[in-house]
Write a protein that holds these residues in place. Structure first.
Motif: not given
Length: 161
Positions: A29-33, A40-45, A71-73, A50-53
């Motif tokens: 259960k992940i409540s926040e991203y 494309i990086i958000n989608l991969s992760i 740059q992503i960091a 729109t979510w991301g990490v």
């Protein structure tokens, strides 16, 4: 729908208190991203553009030099600041320049810069810093770059020749 084997293994996991099925697992259960600002990086992760990490999870970006990892960091730090996070930037390459943080309009006072490459030093500092963090505090740790970490033995060998 659970297969008979899934039901059997779920019963074992619950009985042994080692786990549960993913549907009922507290770890699923992940409540926040925190967005990387790159769809494309958000989608991969996170499987969502729109979510991301995922908060509370670790991710690692790997790639050749100058491929955009930092740059992503930085983009993730900027998103995290908008969400009320304090960022800790562990800089093992000693390459963080104020100008790159200013370029993304980051709040420099809310980024803790930790320039160190020796693994034992990083571990000690991380553990001590963790004691200062309270439940509910929002902290994003960025390690740039793990490939530059060195051990005490490496240092000793270099000094002794």
């Amino acid at each position: 729908m659970a297969t008979p084997l899934s039901a059997k293994l779920t019963a074992f996991a619950k009985k042994s208190k080692f786990g549960d099925n993913m549907k009922d697992s507290k770890f699923g259960k992940i409540s926040e991203y925190i967005s990387t600002k790159a769809a494309i990086i958000n989608l991969s992760i996170s499987a969502n553009p729109t979510w991301g990490v995922p908060v509370g999870k670790s991710i690692m970006l790997a790639g050749p030099t100058s491929s955009g990892k930092t740059q992503i960091a930085l983009s993730t730090i900027k998103s995290a600041q908008k969400m009320g996070y304090t960022s800790v930037y562990w800089d093992s390459e000693f390459a963080a320049e104020e100008s790159i943080f200013k370029a993304i309009e980051a709040d420099l006072e809310d980024i803790i810069h930790m320039p160190m490459a020796e693994l034992e030093q990083i571990k000690t500092a991380f553990m001590q810093m963790d004691k200062e963090i309270e439940d509910g505090d929002k902290v994003l740790h960025i390690f740039d770059s793990m490939g530059a970490w060195i051990t005490n033995k490496t240092v000793e060998d270099a000094v002794s020749g």
